[in-house]
Design a protein around this motif. Structure first.
Motif, mmCIF file in Angstrom:
data_model
loop_
_atom_site.group_PDB
_atom_site.id
_atom_site.type_symbol
_atom_site.label_atom_id
_atom_site.label_comp_id
_atom_site.label_asym_id
_atom_site.label_seq_id
_atom_site.Cartn_x
_atom_site.Cartn_y
_atom_site.Cartn_z
ATOM 1 N N VAL A 10 42.713 41.535 27.376
ATOM 2 C CA VAL A 10 43.052 40.352 28.167
ATOM 3 C C VAL A 10 43.275 40.736 29.631
ATOM 4 O O VAL A 10 42.895 39.998 30.546
ATOM 5 C CB VAL A 10 44.298 39.642 27.593
ATOM 6 C CG1 VAL A 10 44.679 38.439 28.442
ATOM 7 C CG2 VAL A 10 44.043 39.208 26.158
ATOM 8 N N LEU A 11 43.891 41.896 29.856
ATOM 9 C CA LEU A 11 44.037 42.386 31.218
ATOM 10 C C LEU A 11 42.682 42.474 31.907
ATOM 11 O O LEU A 11 42.513 42.032 33.046
ATOM 12 C CB LEU A 11 44.690 43.768 31.217
ATOM 13 C CG LEU A 11 46.207 43.850 31.059
ATOM 14 C CD1 LEU A 11 46.645 45.310 30.951
ATOM 15 C CD2 LEU A 11 46.921 43.186 32.219
ATOM 16 N N GLU A 12 41.708 43.043 31.200
ATOM 17 C CA GLU A 12 40.388 43.242 31.792
ATOM 18 C C GLU A 12 39.625 41.933 31.943
ATOM 19 O O GLU A 12 38.961 41.693 32.964
ATOM 20 C CB GLU A 12 39.583 44.232 30.945
ATOM 21 C CG GLU A 12 40.160 45.640 30.989
ATOM 22 C CD GLU A 12 39.398 46.625 30.139
ATOM 23 O OE1 GLU A 12 39.317 47.794 30.538
ATOM 24 O OE2 GLU A 12 38.878 46.229 29.079
ATOM 25 N N GLU A 13 39.721 41.060 30.936
ATOM 26 C CA GLU A 13 38.935 39.830 30.929
ATOM 27 C C GLU A 13 39.493 38.746 31.844
ATOM 28 O O GLU A 13 38.733 37.935 32.378
ATOM 29 C CB GLU A 13 38.851 39.283 29.499
ATOM 30 C CG GLU A 13 38.042 40.135 28.548
ATOM 31 C CD GLU A 13 38.161 39.644 27.107
ATOM 32 O OE1 GLU A 13 38.694 38.533 26.908
ATOM 33 O OE2 GLU A 13 37.734 40.375 26.204
ATOM 34 N N ILE A 19 41.240 39.135 40.210
ATOM 35 C CA ILE A 19 41.686 39.759 41.466
ATOM 36 C C ILE A 19 40.419 40.093 42.244
ATOM 37 O O ILE A 19 39.812 41.148 42.060
ATOM 38 C CB ILE A 19 42.547 41.009 41.193
ATOM 39 C CG1 ILE A 19 43.769 40.648 40.351
ATOM 40 C CG2 ILE A 19 42.991 41.642 42.518
ATOM 41 C CD1 ILE A 19 44.603 41.835 39.926
ATOM 42 N N LEU A 20 40.014 39.185 43.103
ATOM 43 C CA LEU A 20 38.697 39.272 43.729
ATOM 44 C C LEU A 20 38.724 39.759 45.174
ATOM 45 O O LEU A 20 37.822 40.466 45.613
ATOM 46 C CB LEU A 20 38.010 37.902 43.673
ATOM 47 C CG LEU A 20 37.817 37.328 42.256
ATOM 48 C CD1 LEU A 20 37.227 35.926 42.338
ATOM 49 C CD2 LEU A 20 36.934 38.235 41.422
ATOM 50 N N HIS A 21 39.728 39.369 45.923
ATOM 51 C CA HIS A 21 39.755 39.736 47.338
ATOM 52 C C HIS A 21 40.214 41.180 47.502
ATOM 53 O O HIS A 21 41.212 41.597 46.917
ATOM 54 C CB HIS A 21 40.687 38.804 48.110
ATOM 55 C CG HIS A 21 40.689 39.070 49.582
ATOM 56 N ND1 HIS A 21 39.596 38.832 50.372
ATOM 57 C CD2 HIS A 21 41.655 39.571 50.398
ATOM 58 C CE1 HIS A 21 39.874 39.168 51.616
ATOM 59 N NE2 HIS A 21 41.122 39.623 51.660
ATOM 60 N N LYS A 22 39.497 41.954 48.278
ATOM 61 C CA LYS A 22 39.788 43.381 48.473
ATOM 62 C C LYS A 22 40.026 43.684 49.945
ATOM 63 O O LYS A 22 39.482 43.027 50.830
ATOM 64 C CB LYS A 22 38.612 44.244 47.981
ATOM 65 C CG LYS A 22 38.079 43.905 46.608
ATOM 66 C CD LYS A 22 39.056 44.228 45.511
ATOM 67 C CE LYS A 22 38.435 43.948 44.127
ATOM 68 N NZ LYS A 22 39.393 44.151 43.032
#
Length: 327
Positions: A10-13, A19-22
């Motif tokens: 679930v953490l990965e999916e 968390i998209l902005h870098k």
């Protein structure tokens, strides 16, 4: 979902996927087995980690300090400050808060960390006190240690003994359930394990020697932490059950409650992957400083296994911690 940490899948999916902005300053981002964020500050880096205390009632003040500072120490760096958020249920007294803060201050002083801010609130959103702390440390960029650096051939070293924190929590919070099943002296001694919750000292020492990977043992216990270390480094691991130190107090309490000490929350224990050339120096350094250290396995290619009675068992991803089965 079950009580405890959100499952790995679930953490990965869901969590990590969103968390998209870098930003370019971020050197270490969220990942399986990575408990710290690392931010580039030029020659130095800022190492940060945050954690809540939800599974304990007594000793919550000191545990809240140690748990996040231990994560920072797993990068081989000394924590310098902690921010602390207290969410307390309706009915909490000034005396309750005073006790928690005195505990927290004592723990912080013991590892030379300052409580530098936070938030405190009485709220009906919780039915018992929840404390979240965020620890901050500073480190030279070329001295970074993460969970991702383990290499095939590395020895696996663990400090202290499996089930350390969980044993202390159960002895403190479930004493009434243990009475009649276990000798009072064993319960008393088990409560004393809380004095060994910090891994800051061994984290700093291991960072100075130069280990390849390091991970403190929290929810999911020793086996969960070892799986996470292997997952972060994308390697295999072979652990020998008979080498894992377990104190008699832990064995007695776990047997009485039918739980597995190897999957019991174990703050106070650090696991490290270290090259064969540095292995003995690491163990000797720990022993010189009065820190028990045991070689319990090695990093290998491919499979992740626990060798139990000469039988190789697949080492599974951590699920619900054994503590939540009894509290």
């Amino acid at each position: 979902m079950k009580v405890g940490k959100v499952p790995t899948e679930v953490l990965e999916e869901i969590i990590f996927k969103n968390i998209l902005h870098k930003r370019s300053e971020i050197l270490v981002r969220p990942g399986i087995g990575e408990d710290c964020a690392v931010v580039d500050f030029g020659e130095n880096v800022c190492v940060m980690s945050t954690d809540p205390i939800t599974g304990a009632v007594k000793d919550i003040g000191s545990l809240s300090i140690h748990i996040s500072c231990n994560d920072v120490a797993s990068n081989g760096v000394e924590p310098v400050g902690v921010m602390m958020t207290i969410l307390a249920p309706v009915g909490t007294t000034k005396e309750d808060l005073d006790y928690v803060m005195k505990e927290a201050n004592k723990a912080a002083a013991s590892i030379n960390v300052e409580i530098i801010g936070g938030h405190s609130e009485i709220t009906d959103a919780v039915n018992r006190m929840v404390i979240t702390t965020t620890a901050v440390g500073i480190q030279k960029k070329d001295s970074m240690v993460t969970s991702k650096g383990a290499k095939a051939g590395d020895a696996i070293i663990m400090t202290k003994h499996a089930g350390l924190e969980g044993t202390a929590i159960i002895a403190a919070d479930l004493e009434d359930r243990l009475k009649g099943k276990i000798e009072p002296k064993i319960i008393e001694d088990a409560r004393g394990f809380s004095e060994d919750i910090s891994v800051v000292k061994e984290g700093i020492l291991a960072g100075e020697i130069g280990v390849n990977s390091m991970h403190d043992v929290t929810e999911g216990g020793l086996l969960g932490a070892l799986w996470e270390l292997a997952e972060a480094s994308k390697v295999g691991i072979e652990i020998y059950e008979k080498r894992i130190p377990i104190r008699p107090e832990t064995s007695a309490i776990c047997k009485a409650l039918s739980i597995d000490p190897l999957r019991l929350i174990s703050s106070g224990v650090m696991v490290m992957a270290v090259s064969p050339e540095k292995k003995q120096r690491l163990v000797d350094t720990f022993q010189k400083e009065g820190i028990a250290a045991t070689e319990i396995g090695k990093i290998i290619e491919g499979e992740r296994v626990l060798v139990k009675n000469s039988i190789r068992q697949v080492l599974e991803a951590p699920e619900i911690d054994e503590l939540y089965k009894v509290i």
